[in-house]
Write a protein that holds these residues in place. Sequence first.
Motif, PDB file in Angstrom:
ATOM      1  N   LEU B 127     -45.279 -36.177   8.450  1.00  0.00           N
ATOM      2  CA  LEU B 127     -46.668 -35.896   8.092  1.00  0.00           C
ATOM      3  C   LEU B 127     -46.848 -34.488   7.527  1.00  0.00           C
ATOM      4  CD1 LEU B 127     -48.135 -37.525  11.319  1.00  0.00           C
ATOM      5  CD2 LEU B 127     -48.429 -38.417   8.983  1.00  0.00           C
ATOM      6  N   ALA B 128     -45.748 -33.880   7.120  1.00  0.00           N
ATOM      7  CA  ALA B 128     -45.833 -32.476   6.672  1.00  0.00           C
ATOM      8  C   ALA B 128     -46.829 -32.311   5.521  1.00  0.00           C
ATOM      9  CB  ALA B 128     -44.453 -31.978   6.257  1.00  0.00           C
ATOM     10  N   HIS B 129     -46.773 -33.225   4.542  1.00  0.00           N
ATOM     11  CA  HIS B 129     -47.703 -33.106   3.417  1.00  0.00           C
ATOM     12  C   HIS B 129     -49.143 -33.335   3.877  1.00  0.00           C
ATOM     13  CE1 HIS B 129     -44.709 -33.776  -0.154  1.00  0.00           C
ATOM     14  NE2 HIS B 129     -44.089 -33.209   0.869  1.00  0.00           N
ATOM     15  N   GLU B 131     -50.458 -32.795   6.806  1.00  0.00           N
ATOM     16  CA  GLU B 131     -50.984 -31.629   7.539  1.00  0.00           C
ATOM     17  C   GLU B 131     -51.337 -30.487   6.595  1.00  0.00           C
ATOM     18  OE1 GLU B 131     -47.715 -31.353  10.212  1.00  0.00           O
ATOM     19  OE2 GLU B 131     -48.490 -32.978  11.494  1.00  0.00           O
ATOM     20  N   ALA B 132     -50.486 -30.265   5.619  1.00  0.00           N
ATOM     21  CA  ALA B 132     -50.753 -29.177   4.665  1.00  0.00           C
ATOM     22  C   ALA B 132     -52.010 -29.463   3.855  1.00  0.00           C
ATOM     23  CB  ALA B 132     -49.553 -28.986   3.742  1.00  0.00           C
ATOM     24  N   MET B 133     -52.190 -30.709   3.461  1.00  0.00           N
ATOM     25  CA  MET B 133     -53.351 -31.041   2.634  1.00  0.00           C
ATOM     26  C   MET B 133     -54.649 -31.022   3.447  1.00  0.00           C
ATOM     27  SD  MET B 133     -52.385 -31.191  -0.472  1.00  0.00           S
ATOM     28  CE  MET B 133     -53.890 -31.865  -1.199  1.00  0.00           C
ATOM     29  N   LEU B 134     -54.566 -31.433   4.702  1.00  0.00           N
ATOM     30  CA  LEU B 134     -55.768 -31.357   5.544  1.00  0.00           C
ATOM     31  C   LEU B 134     -56.184 -29.893   5.730  1.00  0.00           C
ATOM     32  CD1 LEU B 134     -54.857 -34.098   8.180  1.00  0.00           C
ATOM     33  CD2 LEU B 134     -56.739 -34.211   6.521  1.00  0.00           C
ATOM     34  N   ALA B 135     -55.197 -29.018   5.885  1.00  0.00           N
ATOM     35  CA  ALA B 135     -55.511 -27.587   6.022  1.00  0.00           C
ATOM     36  C   ALA B 135     -56.107 -27.052   4.723  1.00  0.00           C
ATOM     37  CB  ALA B 135     -54.244 -26.814   6.391  1.00  0.00           C
ATOM     38  N   LEU B 136     -55.543 -27.512   3.597  1.00  0.00           N
ATOM     39  CA  LEU B 136     -56.060 -27.078   2.297  1.00  0.00           C
ATOM     40  C   LEU B 136     -57.515 -27.518   2.127  1.00  0.00           C
ATOM     41  CD1 LEU B 136     -54.833 -25.824  -0.448  1.00  0.00           C
ATOM     42  CD2 LEU B 136     -54.999 -28.163  -1.283  1.00  0.00           C
TER      43      LEU B 136
END
Lengths: 398, 398
Positions: B127-129, B131-136
Motif C-alpha cells: 500500500l506504499a503508493h 499511503e503516499a497519495m492519501l498524504a498528498l
Amino acid sequence: MSGDLAIRNVRILGGPTVDLVIRGGRIAAIGVGLAAPGIPALDGKGRLLLPGLVESHTHLDKTLWGLPWRPNSAGPTLKDYIENERRILREVTVPIARRAGGLLEACIARGTLHFRSHIDIDPEFGLAHVEAMLALRERYRDIAEMQFVVFPQTGLLIRPGTAALMEEAIKLGVETVGGLDPAGIDRDPIRHLETVFGLAGKYGRGVDIHLHDREESGVWQIERIADFTAATGLKGKVMVSHAYCLGQVPRARIEALAQRLADLEISLMTSAPADTEIPPATWLREIGVNICCGSDGIRDAWSPFGNGDMLERAMLLAYRLDWSKDEMLAAALATVTDNGARALGLHDYGIAVGHEANLVLVEAETIGDAVVRRPAERTVIARGKVVAKDGKFIDSRL
Amino acid sequence: MSGDLAIRNVRILGGPTVDLVIRGGRIAAIGVGLAAPGIPALDGKGRLLLPGLVESHTHLDKTLWGLPWRPNSAGPTLKDYIENERRILREVTVPIARRAGGLLEACIARGTLHFRSHIDIDPEFGLAHVEAMLALRERYRDIAEMQFVVFPQTGLLIRPGTAALMEEAIKLGVETVGGLDPAGIDRDPIRHLETVFGLAGKYGRGVDIHLHDREESGVWQIERIADFTAATGLKGKVMVSHAYCLGQVPRARIEALAQRLADLEISLMTSAPADTEIPPATWLREIGVNICCGSDGIRDAWSPFGNGDMLERAMLLAYRLDWSKDEMLAAALATVTDNGARALGLHDYGIAVGHEANLVLVEAETIGDAVVRRPAERTVIARGKVVAKDGKFIDSRL
C-alpha cells in the motif's frame, strides 16, 4: 543590424556545452571558451540549441489570424471546403499583409525561420494573393527564408485561365509549381500532371502536389507523379503533400512505390492529422523516404486549429505514430528541421561553421524533452540577430 | 485564507460580461456591477471564465515528473510496459510526494482542480503508493478535489494478495474500485468482475476499469461490465477507461451496447490517443453516453508525453475527431469539465451561486478559442483563493 553575436553556454541538439561566434550573420566558430572581443554576447544558460525550424507546408495567404473568432462553417466535402473558403475570403477586409504578417511573426516567435507557403491563384482574384505574399516576403527578407508554391486551390483544368495565372506567378518569383488532386478535383490526372510538370520543366522549378485522393486512386496518382518526376529529371525537387492514401492501403501495395519515392527523392509532407490516415512514416523513414511536416492551414476557413509551432507539429506527429523512444523523438524533430530543409532544397541549413546563424534556443533538457514539452521559453536568432524572445516577436513590422 | 473574493469583468463560458462575488470559498452572487465592500477584487479584464478543469484519469503516483529526462524503454507488449515500469519505479529514489506533488501543482497551475487518479497496489510494494497519495491529498485538500481508484496494475487474480490489498486501500479511504483487462491480463473475466463489483458492492463504491483488450474481446467485456453494473445497482457509478475496442468494431455491433451505456450511465474515459482507435465519441455523445477525458500517465515509464493541461487534452480530442465547429469545440471542453464532473460524481460543480468557487480565468475570446489555442495566460482560483497565475503555482507545498 550587424549580425555579430557570441552565444555562450549552449548545447547543440543536446550535445556538450559550447559557444558559438557569429559574424555578419554566419556562424564563424563553434567551440569551448571562444574569444569574441567586441561582439555582443548572449548567455545561453545551458539551453538546447536547435537550427531554425522549417515549416514545409502552410497557407499564410489564407489565414484569418488576428481576426475575431469565426465559427467554422466548412464542409462536409472537399468541394464544400473550397467554396466556403472562397465565400469567407471575399468577405474579409483585413489585408493579407496584416493577416499573413501577423501569423508569420507568430511563427517566427516560435522558432520557424524557413517556410514553404502555398499561394492561391484563381481566375476570380487573379494574382492578388501572389502579389501580397511577394511583398510580405520582401518585408521580412532579412529574417525569414520563404519560398512559395503557386497553388490552384479551386482546380487547374476545370478553371480555365488558371494555368496561365500559374505561369504568371512563376514569372513574378514564385518558386514551385503546385497541383491539387489531379483525379478527384481536376478529373483529368494525366493532363493535370502534364500541365504542372510542363510548367516546372519550362522554368526549371520544383513541384508540390496536394493529394487528398483516397486509397487506390491516390496511390495510382503518386505512381504517376513518380513517372513524371523521372521523365522530367526532377529528382529531388518534388513533394507530395498529405498523401493520406499511403496509409489507406496495405503496405504490400506500396512497397515498390515507396522505394521509387526514396530513389527519386520525392518528399512526403504530412500535417500529422489524427482524424484520418497518414503515410506509414515509421516504415517509410527506414527505407529512406524523406518525411517532413507542415502546419497546413492555420486558423483559416478550413480549420480553427494550428498555431505555427513546429515543435508542436513534431509532437503531434510523434503522438500520432507512438514515437516515444529518444531515437524517434529525434526523428520527429528532424521532420521540422533537416528533412524540411532537404525537401525545400535549403542550402546553408543546420548549425555548422559557415552557415547562416538561424537558431532557436529552447529551455529544454534533450531533444525529446523539447518535442514533448514544447517550452514557450525560446530565443530566436535570425542571421545572428535576436528576433524573438519568450514567444514574442521583437520589433513587429505589421 | 478567507476565500472571499470579487471577480470583476469576466465572461462565463463566453457569455456576457459579469462580476462574481465569492464568500467563504463559495459563489455568493453573479451579476452586473455587484457591490462587494471589504472584499479583495480581481479584475478579470473581460477574460473567459471556466469552471475548474476535471482530470478524469491519471496516474500521479507513477509519474517521473521533475526527474531528469529518461529515455523511454517500454514495450512492445502491454506486459512489457508493466514490467518495465516496475523495474524503473524500483530504481527511482525521489519519493511520490515530490514527483506526484510537483505534477499536481503543474496541473493545478493549468487550471485542473478536480482529479481522479488511479493508484497502483501490488504485492511487491503493498500500500506504499496508496499511503503516499492519501498524504498528498491531505496536503492539498484546501485546493484540489482528488478522488482515487485502487488499481491492480500488475493484475488482480493472477497476483495473489492483490484483492486483499485493494480492500485495505478502500478501508484507508480510496473511493473507487479499479480493474484491468479482465480477459487480457487477468485471464478470467467473470471472476475478475465478480471481485471488482463485489468489493464495490460491499463498500458502496464505484468502479473504474482499464480496458485495453481489443475488438470483439473488449466489446464482450463491456457488455459484461454493463451486466454487472445493472445487477449490482451501480448505475451512474461505473467508468470504462480507454475502451479502444469500441472504435475497432462496426457501429452496428455496438448499437445496443451503447444504448445500455447511456441508460446505465456508464461513462467512457479517453485520453484521445492518436496511435490507436478510440470510442466513436461523436455518435456516442449524440445518444447520451457520457464521454470524459483524462491525461492517463504523464511523463512516466509508459510515455514521455503529457503535461496535465486539460485544455490541451480537449484540443487533442477535438483534433482526433475533427471537432471543428463551435458546438463540437464546446463538446470537447465539456469532456474536461461537466462530463468529467458527472463521471466522477462531483457535487457542487460548475459556475453557479452556492457552488464552490473553483474557477479558471483564461485569456481567450470564446470556448473554441480556448480549446484550440490553450493560452498559457490563466488565473486559477480554488475556493475563492488565487492559487496559480500564468502557469505558475503560487506557494508551492513541495
